[in-house]
Design a protein around this motif. Structure first.
Motif, PDB file in Angstrom:
ATOM      1  N   ASP A 583       0.810  -1.212   0.008  1.00  0.00           N
ATOM      2  CA  ASP A 583       0.015  -0.082   0.155  1.00  0.00           C
ATOM      3  C   ASP A 583       0.897   1.419   0.012  1.00  0.00           C
ATOM      4  N   LYS A 584       2.101   1.145   0.001  1.00  0.00           N
ATOM      5  CA  LYS A 584       2.955   2.367  -0.010  1.00  0.00           C
ATOM      6  C   LYS A 584       4.056   2.153  -0.993  1.00  0.00           C
ATOM      7  N   GLY A 585       4.315   3.268  -1.438  1.00  0.00           N
ATOM      8  CA  GLY A 585       5.604   3.319  -2.654  1.00  0.00           C
ATOM      9  C   GLY A 585       5.148   2.509  -3.614  1.00  0.00           C
ATOM     10  N   ILE A 586       3.650   2.537  -4.075  1.00  0.00           N
ATOM     11  CA  ILE A 586       3.389   1.944  -5.600  1.00  0.00           C
ATOM     12  C   ILE A 586       4.132   2.547  -6.731  1.00  0.00           C
ATOM     13  N   ILE A 587       4.583   1.817  -7.591  1.00  0.00           N
ATOM     14  CA  ILE A 587       5.126   2.734  -8.898  1.00  0.00           C
ATOM     15  C   ILE A 587       4.626   1.935 -10.123  1.00  0.00           C
ATOM     16  N   ILE A 588       3.704   2.617 -10.687  1.00  0.00           N
ATOM     17  CA  ILE A 588       3.081   2.539 -12.126  1.00  0.00           C
ATOM     18  C   ILE A 588       3.885   2.807 -13.166  1.00  0.00           C
ATOM     19  N   PHE A 589       4.189   1.938 -14.114  1.00  0.00           N
ATOM     20  CA  PHE A 589       5.095   2.162 -15.183  1.00  0.00           C
ATOM     21  C   PHE A 589       4.259   2.157 -16.490  1.00  0.00           C
ATOM     22  N   LYS A 590       3.489   3.072 -17.302  1.00  0.00           N
ATOM     23  CA  LYS A 590       2.688   3.099 -18.187  1.00  0.00           C
ATOM     24  C   LYS A 590       3.300   3.665 -19.536  1.00  0.00           C
ATOM     25  N   PHE A 591       3.279   2.747 -20.448  1.00  0.00           N
ATOM     26  CA  PHE A 591       3.687   3.293 -21.656  1.00  0.00           C
ATOM     27  C   PHE A 591       2.957   2.630 -22.890  1.00  0.00           C
ATOM     28  N   GLY A 592       1.901   3.172 -23.279  1.00  0.00           N
ATOM     29  CA  GLY A 592       1.022   2.390 -24.358  1.00  0.00           C
ATOM     30  C   GLY A 592      -0.444   2.953 -24.126  1.00  0.00           C
ATOM     31  N   ILE A 654       4.092   6.843 -12.640  1.00  0.00           N
ATOM     32  CA  ILE A 654       3.223   7.620 -11.311  1.00  0.00           C
ATOM     33  C   ILE A 654       3.860   6.549 -10.113  1.00  0.00           C
ATOM     34  N   ALA A 655       3.982   7.470  -9.039  1.00  0.00           N
ATOM     35  CA  ALA A 655       4.147   6.761  -7.787  1.00  0.00           C
ATOM     36  C   ALA A 655       3.311   7.282  -6.666  1.00  0.00           C
ATOM     37  N   LEU A 656       2.921   6.291  -6.174  1.00  0.00           N
ATOM     38  CA  LEU A 656       1.698   6.662  -5.168  1.00  0.00           C
ATOM     39  C   LEU A 656       2.136   6.410  -3.671  1.00  0.00           C
ATOM     40  N   SER A 693      -1.139   9.589   7.767  1.00  0.00           N
ATOM     41  CA  SER A 693       0.003   9.475   7.330  1.00  0.00           C
ATOM     42  C   SER A 693       0.570  10.742   6.461  1.00  0.00           C
ATOM     43  N   LEU A 694       1.769  11.162   6.851  1.00  0.00           N
ATOM     44  CA  LEU A 694       2.295  12.422   5.694  1.00  0.00           C
ATOM     45  C   LEU A 694       3.088  11.902   4.419  1.00  0.00           C
ATOM     46  N   ASN A 695       2.435  11.686   3.605  1.00  0.00           N
ATOM     47  CA  ASN A 695       2.701  11.005   2.269  1.00  0.00           C
ATOM     48  C   ASN A 695       2.769  11.990   1.067  1.00  0.00           C
ATOM     49  N   LEU A 696       3.501  11.567   0.338  1.00  0.00           N
ATOM     50  CA  LEU A 696       3.348  12.328  -1.039  1.00  0.00           C
ATOM     51  C   LEU A 696       2.284  11.161  -1.958  1.00  0.00           C
ATOM     52  N   ASN A 697       1.168  12.019  -2.001  1.00  0.00           N
ATOM     53  CA  ASN A 697       0.011  11.222  -2.518  1.00  0.00           C
ATOM     54  C   ASN A 697       0.281  10.544  -3.886  1.00  0.00           C
ATOM     55  N   TYR A 698       0.976  11.440  -4.491  1.00  0.00           N
ATOM     56  CA  TYR A 698       1.461  10.901  -6.102  1.00  0.00           C
ATOM     57  C   TYR A 698       2.612  11.968  -6.461  1.00  0.00           C
ATOM     58  N   ALA A 699       3.315  11.204  -7.204  1.00  0.00           N
ATOM     59  CA  ALA A 699       4.419  12.077  -8.104  1.00  0.00           C
ATOM     60  C   ALA A 699       4.348  11.398  -9.607  1.00  0.00           C
ATOM     61  N   ALA A 700       4.298  12.231 -10.329  1.00  0.00           N
ATOM     62  CA  ALA A 700       3.878  11.689 -11.906  1.00  0.00           C
ATOM     63  C   ALA A 700       5.176  12.347 -12.755  1.00  0.00           C
ATOM     64  N   PHE A 701       5.840  11.443 -13.609  1.00  0.00           N
ATOM     65  CA  PHE A 701       6.889  11.698 -14.269  1.00  0.00           C
ATOM     66  C   PHE A 701       6.454  11.585 -15.903  1.00  0.00           C
ATOM     67  N   PRO A 702       6.147  12.497 -16.741  1.00  0.00           N
ATOM     68  CA  PRO A 702       5.694  12.177 -18.097  1.00  0.00           C
ATOM     69  C   PRO A 702       6.787  11.665 -18.779  1.00  0.00           C
ATOM     70  N   VAL A 703       6.721  11.245 -19.844  1.00  0.00           N
ATOM     71  CA  VAL A 703       7.899  10.687 -20.829  1.00  0.00           C
ATOM     72  C   VAL A 703       9.105  11.754 -21.018  1.00  0.00           C
ATOM     73  N   ASN A 704      10.302  11.260 -20.660  1.00  0.00           N
ATOM     74  CA  ASN A 704      11.562  12.087 -20.628  1.00  0.00           C
ATOM     75  C   ASN A 704      11.563  13.024 -21.885  1.00  0.00           C
TER      76      ASN A 704
END
Length: 1022
Positions: A583-592, A654-656, A693-704
């Motif tokens: 439930d913490k530190g979920i990293i989603i890699f989405k390309f498509g 996206i990191a959640l 909890s003090l969290n970064l709800n999300y961080a998103a990195f578009p394609v470099n």
């Protein structure tokens, strides 16, 4: 061939072969010593007969004879294949019925092996035929009438055509149409060649698998180009149509054999787009055996049969292109190449009992191997390909167009492994998918198994890596055995006392290293939706032969001001053994293409369909729980986040739900130091145990963004988007805990109740924070001021039951850029209810708070609250106005300090601090004060050292020297080193009064004419 009557009178209807190794006899009422089968078939005896092929031994019991006599009476003449003589049932046995004139009856040729949608069947349909005998080869010959064909069905193909059937009565090797077969044991088999005629297609050997999506179904892998196979292969069959067919090779097995008359194209593709071919004259043939696919374990009525290349058979693939690579898998991102002969690939078939495709795979962490995706099912059997002495390549389709050494390269492959020992390697030829799309789901399992087997064979070496870094199509920088997902930047310089995790790591980065096997294939597909969590990563790296590491830490707002940046540490989360959760530190890699998540559930999305995830092998564990964690973590609203999860075309990472309590700017770490910002940690401290909890709800990195500079490809920049939304007042339990337990008005207390930060393009675009400070005393005296409610609302609606909390100051934080330096800074606006009243002080009556600041000192890592306030005196010293008078904003105290340092396990203790106190008088030169008597103007304020005075061995300030009259005072005492402090003296000169110069700032410890509480001050004037 001669069959001799049994000498036992009770067995006189059994005519048997002199060769006792032949399981065949003739049953007939013929009163003769022998039966010549050639004469019997020619009808010369005028008696019916049953030609019986059987397993085991002849059973002569009366029950068996009765069954045989009954069938003889009904049918007259026929050929039968019996599995169990002791329990004979000719009505259900495979048979060919023959009329007395040796013409096969209509529909009397009906052989069917298997009971489902993939059986082997031979039929005469509406074609009559004749039965003959070849005495030189001991063959029963069955031919359809002129102009007609018998038909045969197999491997889910259209029916094939048969122009002649031969049934050997001996174990001689057959010779079909002058072709010698590899199949030697064809005794009792229905042997035939499938002829090419019109649109008729030859049956291809295949590897069959079983899947279960509620209903069982079979799917098969074909290895040859259909047109080329039809034109250049002669296909022969030797079918022993017993009901029960063994999964393993034995004397009752049935075979198909394809003889290559010319070169035959396959469904395998090389990297130049050409199909591999089989060199017909040299390869000769491919032998396949009928193998069962059992739907229900133990149920003989639920078996399909396919003819499948048997163990030891080879496919020697040839290419017309020099040094080709054989592409593997649906997307062609894998390849193999023969080490010895560059333009050939040798594939050897091996048999495997694991035929059930377990699409759900490893569930709930119950497996440690991708092999769990393939399961046994009953007696089922198939074959897969075994290869050795080959190089294995990964990411072939995604290799760089540049070598990244300033020179262009052609199409390049990445050598990942050296296959030395024989390795079972489940492969589906690329061109098989077109005719059978269901194979795509099988491939999802196969690629997991391939990668794990490759990794496990490389036990003593890391998988090879490309020599030069390159940019993947997804915008990652591939360096060695790892990926850089964001642009690598050096960190800002930090004071040694404020050293953080990023300093020892050296750079801000998001990198996965040694990412062989599952990780590689998870990230390299044409359509990527890959999810990683700390628990999943832990399962992966604790498995044999896995060496991956995750080094991920990056900074938000760093480009604007390194001192007010928000640092995100995923590395610690992924390496902390107590936090292996989903439930913490979920990293989603989405390309498509595809929508990531539809919160409403109204339309299809990737999160809700785990079958579209590209997680492989061990990284496919526990997907249901991960899916639930994503849904829970995504239940917040923010415009950019809502846009990208609903945008089918957005690609990136996206990191959640990443804890950031220890990596937010130091000033907020200080404000939150009284509370536990991560409820999952139980450190035994006395800090507030909040559920929020003090969290970064999300961080998103578009394609470099990438660039080519001097022939070198690199990441130009990475944009970050994200949000922190921490609000403990949204949790009723947390709010009640703070009100009822924490703010008890007995000591200085503070708490951070809200921190909301929205980032866009790596910078802060929206900011708000709230903290509350409770002040029960100042200057060692108790104070009181009116209650305020614990709320972030400036104008809250009245709630009769909520009377508020006494002595509470609300600090509303804001963020802004300094226009001169362009640096960011935080500011706090104070709100309290009325003035602060001193309940027991004979000098100060009250102070009116103008501002409350909160700062952090880098030099000593201390935090402090500073209160600025106007001072009002008690009536006790009203006559002081005869000496000095002040204007309306007369006397101001600045930096009334409360100071503390960070404590790991306890709530910080605040201390009262004068070190930065500023006293700012605004004298009045009109009215009743002493200053109105003289035409003087303020000249300057002089500081000096006060000599040490002791009385009775104790430090003493001396007695006040009042020029005009006495003021009652308490004798001052102290224990300070006087020489460490400066003392002040007003200097005045004659002249015109100048009120614009009458504001004086007392530096450091200021001794004036008044006393404050139990702190002693002496005024000196001249």
């Amino acid at each position: 061939m001669i069959f001799t009557k049994n000498s036992d009178p009770l067995k006189k209807s059994f005519f048997e072969s002199a060769d006792t190794s032949l399981n065949v006899f003739v049953f007939s009422k013929l009163d003769a010593a022998v039966i010549d089968i050639e004469k019997a078939i020619a009808g010369q005896y005028g008696q019916g007969y049953l030609l019986i092929f059987f397993k085991g031994k002849i059973d002569y019991s009366q029950k068996t004879q009765d069954e045989l006599f009954t069938e003889l009476q009904i049918t007259g003449t026929g050929i039968y294949w019996v599995d169990d003589m002791a329990n004979i049932n000719l009505a259900s046995s495979q048979r060919i019925s023959i009329s007395n004139n040796n013409v096969i009856k209509i529909s009397a040729l009906s052989i069917s092996i298997g009971s489902n949608n993939a059986n082997i069947n031979i039929s005469n349909r509406d074609a009559a035929g004749t039965v003959g005998y070849d005495s030189s080869n001991e063959l029963v010959i069955i031919k359809p009438e002129k102009g007609h064909f018998f038909t045969v069905g197999a491997n889910q193909n259209k029916p094939g055509k048969i122009s002649e059937i031969e049934i050997p009565l001996t174990k001689k090797a057959p010779l079909f149409f002058e072709q010698s077969l590899s199949t030697q044991n064809v005794f009792s088999a229905i042997c035939f060649q499938i002829v090419r005629d019109g649109d008729n297609s030859l049956f291809q050997p295949c590897s069959a698998y079983l899947s279960n999506d509620g209903d069982f179904k079979t799917t098969s892998i074909k290895y040859f180009d259909e047109n080329s196979y039809n034109e250049n292969v002669q296909l022969f069959a030797a079918i022993k149509p017993f009901k029960n067919i063994s999964a393993v090779s034995d004397e009752y097995s049935s075979y198909f054999e394809g003889i290559y008359s010319e070169n035959v194209l396959t469904n395998f593709l090389d990297d130049k787009g050409a199909k591999y071919f089989i060199n017909g004259p040299s390869s000769k043939s491919l032998l396949s055996r009928i193998m069962p696919i059992e739907y229900i374990d133990g149920d003989p009525t639920s078996i399909d049969f396919f003819f499948t290349p048997q163990a030891g058979e080879k496919l020697v693939l040839n290419s017309t292109n020099p040094s080709p690579f054989c592409l593997v898998g649906h997307n062609g991102v894998e390849a193999i190449q023969n080490k010895a002969t560059a333009n050939t690939v040798e594939m050897i078939f091996v048999e495997d009992e694991r035929i059930l495709i377990n699409k759900n795979g490893v569930k709930d962490g119950d497996g440690t191997s991708a092999e769990d995706f393939l399961r046994k099912n009953g007696t089922s059997r198939t074959t897969i390909i075994n290869t050795q002495n080959a190089f294995y390549y990964l990411d072939s389709e995604k290799s760089p167009l540049f070598k990244n050494d300033k020179t262009q390269s052609g199409y390049a492959f990445i050598n990942k492994a050296d296959i030395t020992a024989p390795l079972s390697f489940p492969i589906i030829p690329i061109f098989s998918f077109k005719a059978n799309p269901e194979l795509i789901e099988v491939e999802e399992v196969f690629k997991k198994v391939r990668l794990e087997r490759i990794i496990n064979q490389q036990t003593n070496q890391k998988l090879a890596s490309p020599a030069n870094p390159f940019i993947t199509p997804q915008g990652f920088l591939k360096t060695g055995a790892g990926y850089d997902f964001i642009k690598n930047n050096p960190p800002p310089k930090r004071a040694k006392k404020n050293k953080k995790f990023w300093e020892s790591s050296g750079t801000f980065q998001f990198r996965i290293s040694d990412s062989a096997g599952d990780l590689d294939l998870s990230l390299r597909k044409d359509q990527v939706f890959f999810v990683l969590t700390p628990a999943l990563f832990h399962h992966y790296i604790t498995s044999p032969n896995v060496r991956a590491t995750c080094d991920a830490f990056f900074s938000l707002n760093n480009d604007i001001n390194a001192e007010v940046n928000f640092n995100v540490d995923i590395t610690s989360l992924y390496n902390n053994q107590t936090l292996y959760t989903h439930d913490k530190g979920i990293i989603i890699f989405k390309f498509g293409r595809g929508k990531i998540f539809d919160k409403t559930g109204a339309s299809p999305d990737l999160v809700n369909n785990t079958r579209l995830w590209t997680n492989h092998g061990l990284l496919n564990s526990d997907l249901d729980n991960i899916q639930a964690a994503i849904k829970n973590a995504a239940q917040f609203s923010e415009s950019y986040f809502d846009d990208i999860i609903n945008d089918e075309n957005w690609n990136g990472i996206i990191a959640l739900n990443i804890p950031v309590g220890n990596t937010i700017p130091a000033i907020f770490q200080g404000l939150a130091s009284s509370q536990n910002t991560d409820p999952t940690k139980n450190d035994g401290s006395d800090k507030l145990k909040l559920k929020t909890s003090l969290n970064l709800n999300y961080a998103a990195f578009p394609v470099n963004k990438t660039k080519i500079d001097g022939g070198i490809v690199s990441i130009t920049s990475t944009s970050f988007y994200g949000m922190i939304d921490y609000n403990v007042l949204n949790c009723a339990d947390d709010r009640n805990l703070i009100i009822n337990t924490y703010f008890k008005n007995t000591t200085w207390q503070f708490a951070l109740t809200k921190l909301k930060v929205i980032f866009a393009n790596s910078s802060i675009t929206e900011f708000s924070s709230f903290a509350f400070l409770q002040i029960p005393e100042l200057f060692s005296d108790m104070v009181q001021f009116d209650n305020i409610r614990l709320t972030h609302d400036d104008n809250p609606l009245p709630i009769p039951s909520d009377k508020g909390i006494p002595n509470l100051i609300r600090l509303a934080g804001s963020y802004q850029k300094n226009t001169s330096t362009n640096a960011g800074e935080f500011r706090f606006d104070a709100k309290l209810n009325g003035k602060i009243n001193f309940t027991d002080n004979n000098i100060l009556k009250e102070i009116d708070v103008k501002a409350v600041g909160f700062t952090h000192s880098l030099s000593d890592n201390k935090f402090r609250f500073d209160i600025d306030a106007m001072v009002y005196f008690t009536k006790y010293i009203d006559n002081i106005g005869n000496i000095f008078s002040f204007n309306a904003d007369g006397l101001e105290f600045q930096n009334i300090g409360l100071i503390f340092g960070l404590v790991d396990i306890n709530i910080p203790k605040l201390d009262f601090d004068f070190s930065r106190l500023l006293v700012i008088p605004n004298f009045s030169f009109t009215g009743d004060g002493f200053m109105s008597s003289f035409p003087i103007t303020f000249s300057h304020f002089q500081t000096f050292k006060l000599p040490k005075i002791t009385v009775g061995g104790q430090p003493h300030f001396g007695d006040p020297d009042f020029d005009f009259f006495k003021i009652r005072y308490i004798e001052p005492h102290g224990n300070i080193v006087w020489s460490d402090f400066d003392f002040g003296q007003f200097r005045w000169t004659k002249g015109i009064k100048r009120t614009d110069f009458n504001r004086v700032v007392f530096q450091r410890r200021i001794f004036s004419w008044f006393q404050i509480g139990r702190a002693r001050f002496k005024g000196i004037a001249s």
